[in-house]
Design an enzyme around this catalytic site. Structure first.
Site, PDB file in Angstrom:
ATOM      1  N   LYS A 111       0.829  -1.217   0.000  1.00  0.00           N
ATOM      2  CA  LYS A 111       0.000   0.000   0.000  1.00  0.00           C
ATOM      3  C   LYS A 111       0.859   1.260   0.000  1.00  0.00           C
ATOM      4  O   LYS A 111       0.449   2.283  -0.549  1.00  0.00           O
ATOM      5  CB  LYS A 111      -0.969  -0.006   1.182  1.00  0.00           C
ATOM      6  CG  LYS A 111      -2.085  -1.031   1.007  1.00  0.00           C
ATOM      7  CD  LYS A 111      -3.294  -0.718   1.865  1.00  0.00           C
ATOM      8  CE  LYS A 111      -4.425  -1.690   1.574  1.00  0.00           C
ATOM      9  NZ  LYS A 111      -5.542  -1.581   2.513  1.00  0.00           N
ATOM     10  N   LYS A 191      -4.157  -9.990  -6.889  1.00  0.00           N
ATOM     11  CA  LYS A 191      -5.321 -10.323  -6.078  1.00  0.00           C
ATOM     12  C   LYS A 191      -6.521  -9.482  -6.515  1.00  0.00           C
ATOM     13  O   LYS A 191      -6.365  -8.301  -6.815  1.00  0.00           O
ATOM     14  CB  LYS A 191      -4.944  -9.991  -4.623  1.00  0.00           C
ATOM     15  CG  LYS A 191      -5.990 -10.266  -3.603  1.00  0.00           C
ATOM     16  CD  LYS A 191      -5.540  -9.774  -2.230  1.00  0.00           C
ATOM     17  CE  LYS A 191      -5.843  -8.289  -2.046  1.00  0.00           C
ATOM     18  NZ  LYS A 191      -5.849  -7.835  -0.641  1.00  0.00           N
ATOM     19  N   LYS A 194     -10.516  -4.144  -4.521  1.00  0.00           N
ATOM     20  CA  LYS A 194     -11.263  -2.922  -4.835  1.00  0.00           C
ATOM     21  C   LYS A 194     -10.334  -1.851  -5.378  1.00  0.00           C
ATOM     22  O   LYS A 194     -10.664  -1.132  -6.303  1.00  0.00           O
ATOM     23  CB  LYS A 194     -11.919  -2.384  -3.552  1.00  0.00           C
ATOM     24  CG  LYS A 194     -13.036  -3.267  -3.027  1.00  0.00           C
ATOM     25  CD  LYS A 194     -13.354  -2.950  -1.562  1.00  0.00           C
ATOM     26  CE  LYS A 194     -13.855  -4.167  -0.828  1.00  0.00           C
ATOM     27  NZ  LYS A 194     -13.942  -4.024   0.623  1.00  0.00           N
TER      28      LYS A 194
END
Ligand code: AMP
Ligand code: TRP
Length: 324
Positions: A111, A191, A194
């Site tokens: 992230k 993966k 969203k």
């Protein structure tokens, strides 16, 4: 019954990865544990988000979970920010969590790369808040997808550190994986997520789902219809396992390996089965959309129950820490 806890972020439409990796498993576990499920809004603010959309995302996430089968009569469903003790316990746990462990977290590293302009301290201590979520209810089982396993290992480490320092207050939580712990996105590489825009959402229309599946990447070594394929490396086959019967799986597996069926036929069967599985969920979502107040009431009632448990745990924590 043992207590089970899990959470989902209200950070976008809930997708097939969430459904197969987590939510469907959550429904199956309702009769085996005292289940507590949480819409983790404080986790969702660790990346940029639209303030105007937040509330509707929270209600939306709760709605999808209820529609998918989280019967509020059988479990507690609530939202994280409604129970202040989550952030309170997270602060305490921060003080027993080694920086080095947080620095090793794969999700933090990923992230930080994805959101390079906003690497905030909340993103860094995200797993500590997650540990607090679980420990506040002394949960022993935590059903998640495999991307959360590392966070759970850290949760157990934090539990041990706390217990060693202050006394045996918390049990060590064990992860429970579903049969599909990792669903890849339409790109077949990363993966389904969203934030990566590679999802099939539970609220996508049937037409859109067929369209998305039609473009989804399959076994890349199968370039032509007559080439044999390998279901073991095909994300579509992984999804089939979540929606198709044993007999159908055999047909796809053998047909793909022998090139007697093509990717189009495989995808068509998958689309049919996926749509049949989620159609009743979509119907219930449409029903709930007419009554947003009902969803709010369910969340409020859930928070009320959680506060009772949370206050008790914090009282015990303050006791062993020498605050009383
Ligand atoms: P999140 O959307 O990150 O809040 O995840 C909610 C739950 O869904 C967690 O238990 C995740 O591990 C699980 N999950 C998310 N993405 C996937 C995926 N692509 N495959 C399997 N499980 C997933
Ligand atoms: N971090 C989890 C995810 O992104 C969500 C989550 C927050 C969670 N708190 C939790 C999951 C506690 C299990 C238990 O998927």
């Amino acid at each position: 019954m043992k207590t089970l806890f899990s959470g989902i972020q209200p950070s976008g439409d809930i997708h097939i990865g969430n459904y197969l990796g987590a939510i469907r498993n959550w429904v199956r576990l309702l009769d085996k544990y005292q289940c507590i499920y949480c819409i983790v809004d404080y986790h969702a603010i660790t990346i940029e988000y639209d303030v105007q959309e937040m509330l509707s995302r929270i209600i939306g996430a709760a709605t999808v979970n209820i529609a998918a089968g989280l019967d509020p009569e059988k479990c507690i469903l609530f939202r994280q920010s409604d129970v202040v003790q989550h952030t309170e316990l997270a602060w305490v746990l921060n003080t027993v969590t080694p920086m080095g462990d947080l620095e090793r977290m794969t999700q933090f590293k990923d992230k930080s790369r994805q959101h390079a302009s906003n690497v905030n301290a909340g993103l860094f201590t995200y797993p500590v808040l997650m540990a607090a979520d679980i420990m506040l209810y002394k949960a022993e089982a935590v059903p998640v997808g495999d991307d959360q396993i590392q966070h759970l290992e850290l949760c157990r480490e934090i539990t041990r550190k706390f217990n060693n320092r202050f006394g045996e207050v918390f049990p060590e939580a064990q992860p429970l994986l579903s049969e599909s712990p990792r669903i890849l996105g339409l790109d077949g590489k990363s993966k389904m997520s969203k934030s990566l825009g590679n999802t099939i959402s539970l609220v996508d229309s049937p037409e859109l789902i067929r369209e998305k599946l039609a473009t989804a990447v399959t076994d890349e070594n199968r370039k032509r219809r007559k080439d044999p394929g390998n279901p073991d490396v095909c994300n579509l086959f992984t999804m089939h396992k979540g929606f198709s019967t044993a007999e159908q799986l055999k047909w796809v597996d053998e047909g793909c390996r022998s090139a007697s069926i093509g990717c189009l036929e495989c995808k068509k069967l998958l689309a049919d089965n996926m749509l049949a599985d989620i159609a009743p969920i979509q119907e219930r979502i449409a029903e709930f959309a007419k009554k947003p107040d009902l969803v709010r009431q369910i969340l409020d009632e859930g928070a009320r129950k959680c506060r009772v448990i949370a206050e008790k745990t914090m009282d015990e924590v303050h006791g062993v820490m020498g605050f009383k």
